[in-house]
Design an enzyme around this catalytic site. Structure first.
Site, PDB file in Angstrom:
ATOM      1  N   ASP A 165       0.822  -1.174  -0.092  1.00 18.53           N
ATOM      2  CA  ASP A 165       0.042   0.041  -0.068  1.00 18.53           C
ATOM      3  C   ASP A 165       0.852   1.174   0.111  1.00 18.53           C
ATOM      4  O   ASP A 165       1.779   1.375   0.643  1.00 18.53           O
ATOM      5  CB  ASP A 165      -0.926  -0.235   1.229  1.00 18.53           C
ATOM      6  CG  ASP A 165      -1.692   1.262   1.313  1.00 18.53           C
ATOM      7  OD1 ASP A 165      -2.841   1.289   0.339  1.00 18.53           O
ATOM      8  OD2 ASP A 165      -1.566   1.956   2.325  1.00 18.53           O
ATOM      9  N   GLU A 180       1.674   0.258  -4.901  1.00 18.10           N
ATOM     10  CA  GLU A 180       1.133   1.499  -5.457  1.00 18.10           C
ATOM     11  C   GLU A 180       2.430   2.573  -5.365  1.00 18.10           C
ATOM     12  O   GLU A 180       2.739   3.020  -4.523  1.00 18.10           O
ATOM     13  CB  GLU A 180       0.132   2.102  -4.498  1.00 18.10           C
ATOM     14  CG  GLU A 180      -1.191   1.383  -4.574  1.00 18.10           C
ATOM     15  CD  GLU A 180      -1.971   1.833  -3.529  1.00 18.10           C
ATOM     16  OE1 GLU A 180      -3.412   2.351  -4.009  1.00 18.10           O
ATOM     17  OE2 GLU A 180      -1.940   2.084  -2.357  1.00 18.10           O
TER      18      GLU A 180
END
Length: 649
Positions: A347, A376
């Protein structure tokens, strides 16, 4: 130095005399107190239990033993100062079944906190639990799966544990639990495959779970989990499964055993497991155990002394500091070794420094080089220098780490920041080149066609995930609820993902055009919004079958999964096509493909289009959506859809 926040305790950064005059914020602090050992946390045997804590700013430290996970009196055991800022004590006797915390005196304040290295915890995660991890292994707990072929061969299916089974007509008994994922032979409305059998029938290779590690009680109280819902991006105990997914969250071993059982069940089906991990921030930068044990060390701070907040969650973890990096790496290795996890999705990876990600990649390679690492790669404002962020801008340093391709996502369906913006599939203008860049796996294909990737395994192509609108909801928001062609737009978007170079990714329910009833950010919406709607799945079995055929097409044709940028530039040729169309060929048995040549056309207009086929042989339809006709070397497409043609030897 003590700082009073709006909290129920005081943050005291300690007396510099304890650390030889070094401030916890100083780079010299890392050099002085870098602990190299592998024994932090609790080590149990039936003869004695050893505890080692890293707390260099503490002047005193104790282990507190409890009979219960909550309440009760503690037995306190003073710890002895060890090397590199550590504290150590060995307590004789068999302590299995007890709970523990650490108490440290920092400055004038005594703080009590759970062990950051705890591998088991009690209800709601406020105390570590003492147990034998070997006793948590389920029956048939086997070795790791054999190495996976290549990252670009992955078809990832993103899922929240609870979403799979919480619908009243899912047919699953253990709703919202790890065990619910394990249930086989389950049938939903109208007798359709449900749960595990449904996932297995799609042909995906990896199931990526939203966070499985223990998260904050403020998000979900493990005592009454059905009263709340959360995606789980509020980390509390990084090395322990979330208790709300267990059949008995009061039993510390239960959540561990049942998560392992879930992993084993998926492995038995040939499905690999990816964990979504959240090492960039915590649920509360002031109340987390890190801050209570070593105030000021684990997070980035602004010049005014406030927490840096690149995560927009109140804090960001200082991954670049030695003991933070050590903690993150060892946590990832724990999940890979103890739970046999097959991949990790990071994340907000752009908030983690490059060196930490490279060390994770290196250490995972020692276990299995085919373990996936994706994340990400957004380049966000944070406390790291630009060149140190694990973002798309620095992808040249992130070998064999995949980054999500938001460029293709936005090109296909329109920016998720702009509710009314059209994408390629619903009539957006001048987006053909951006789609081509995604088809090429975001690599440098030519001077006029490049995005961010050096190699295709650095590109994760997708058009929807748990964040923001589902693809269906975005298309409805942009085009209106009465638009008759949303089904065709949706199918075309999925077709683009499955025929593009790189790693393919879909969200659970995308195969039956999942809707969250227009909720854009459902992170804490209750089950009726987030659950997989098995009634909708029953109604849309034709769409489910379409996704199965798309995945089968991708997996049976290695031309869509070329492993190097050089192979893509050699075999992929973009063909002439009118506005609203993208066409390309994959030539000369690309990647060892059984077809000599493949021709793919995306048609995103409601009017008919005519395309000239390359005169290199006799083209025959292989896969088509919409009205498709071949007349000599002309391809005629009527309506939105994708066509795939082939020439065989």
């Amino acid at each position: 130095m003590a700082v009073q926040r709006e909290l129920d305790f005081t943050i005291d950064y300690g007396d510099p005399a304890v650390t030889g005059g070094l401030s916890v914020f100083s780079p010299d602090f890392d050099r002085a107190f870098s602990y190299m050992g592998d024994d932090l946390g609790m080590r149990w045997t039936d003869q004695a239990t050893a505890f080692r804590l890293w707390a260099p700013t503490a002047s005193e430290a104790q282990v507190a033993l409890y009979a219960e996970a909550e309440g009760g009196e503690a037995r306190l055991y003073p710890m002895q100062r060890g090397v590199a800022g550590t504290w150590f004590v060995e307590v004789r006797g068999d302590l299995k079944g007890l709970y523990y915390t650490y108490r440290v005196k920092v400055g004038n304040a005594w703080n009590e906190a759970a062990d950051p290295y705890a591998k088991a915890v009690g209800i709601n995660g406020d105390r570590g639990a003492i147990l034998d991890l070997n006793e948590t292994n389920p029956e048939r707990w086997s070795e790791r799966m054999s190495p996976f072929s290549a990252a670009v061969d992955a078809v990832i299916y993103e899922l929240h544990v609870r979403d799979l089974s919480s619908h009243p007509n899912s047919g699953i008994v253990h709703r919202g639990q790890f065990l619910g994922v394990c249930e086989a032979g389950v049938r939903g409305p109208e007798g359709i495959l449900s749960g595990l059998d449904h996932i297995g029938s799609l042909g995906v290779t990896h199931v990526q779970f939203l966070p499985l590690a223990d998260y904050s009680t403020l998000s979900v109280d493990e005592k009454n989990p059905e009263q709340q819902y959360n995606w789980g991006y509020d980390p509390k105990n990084y090395n322990v499964p979330e208790g709300s997914y267990a059949s008995n969250p009061y039993d510390p071993a239960c959540r561990i055993r049942e998560m392992k059982q879930m992993v084993q069940t998926l492995h038995d089906r040939g499905l690999r497991v990816i964990m979504d991990v959240v090492y960039n921030h915590v649920y509360d930068g002031y109340r987390i155990h890190f801050t209570k044990l070593v105030p000021g060390y684990y997070f980035r701070y602004r010049a005014d002394g406030t927490l840096s907040d690149g995560a927009f969650c109140g804090n960001e973890v200082a991954s670049e500091r030695f003991m933070v990096r050590k903690y993150i790496v060892e946590s990832v290795l724990h999940w890979a070794k103890e739970y046999k996890v097959d991949g990790f999705r990071f994340d907000l990876m752009g908030l983690i420094d490059v060196e930490t990600m490279l060390e994770i990649r290196r250490r995972l390679d020692e276990i299995d080089p085919s373990i996936l690492v994706i994340g990400e790669g957004w380049h966000m404002d944070c406390g790291l220098p630009d060149e140190e962020r694990s973002s798309q801008r620095n992808v040249g340093r992130l070998q064999r780490i995949g980054l999500f391709n938001d460029h293709l996502r936005n090109a296909v369906k329109g920016s998720h920041y702009e509710r009314l913006e059209h994408g390629f599939v619903d009539g957006g203008l001048h987006l053909e080149q951006a789609v081509r860049a995604g088809v090429a796996g975001a690599i440098w294909y030519s001077d006029s066609l490049q995005t961010f990737a050096m190699e295709p395994d650095q590109c994760v192509n997708y058009v929807e995930c748990h964040d923001n609108y589902t693809l269906w909801d975005k298309l409805e928001a942009t085009n209106g609820f009465q638009e008759p062609d949303i089904d065709a737009m949706h199918r075309l978007a999925s077709g683009i993902v499955m025929t593009s170079q790189g790693i393919a990714f879909i969200q659970a329910g995308q195969e039956f055009m999942r809707t969250k009833n227009g909720v854009e950010n459902s992170y804490n919406s209750l089950d009726p919004i987030n659950r997989l709607d098995w009634e909708r799945c029953a109604e849309r079995q034709a769409d489910v079958d379409y996704m199965r055929r798309l995945i089968a097409l991708r997996r049976s044709h290695p031309a869509f999964r070329l492993r190097t940028a050089e192979a893509i530039r050699r075999h992929l040729v973009f063909e002439e096509s009118p506005e609203g169309c993208v066409a390309f060929t994959l030539r000369e048995h690309a990647g060892g493909d059984p077809s000599r040549h493949l021709y793919v056309a995306y048609h995103a207009r409601k009017t008919a289009a005519e395309l000239e086929l390359p005169p290199i042989g006799e083209w025959k339809p292989l896969f088509a959506e919409g009205s498709v006709r071949c007349e000599g070397n002309r391809l005629i497409l009527s309506g939105l859809g994708m066509a795939v043609l082939e020439i065989t030897d």
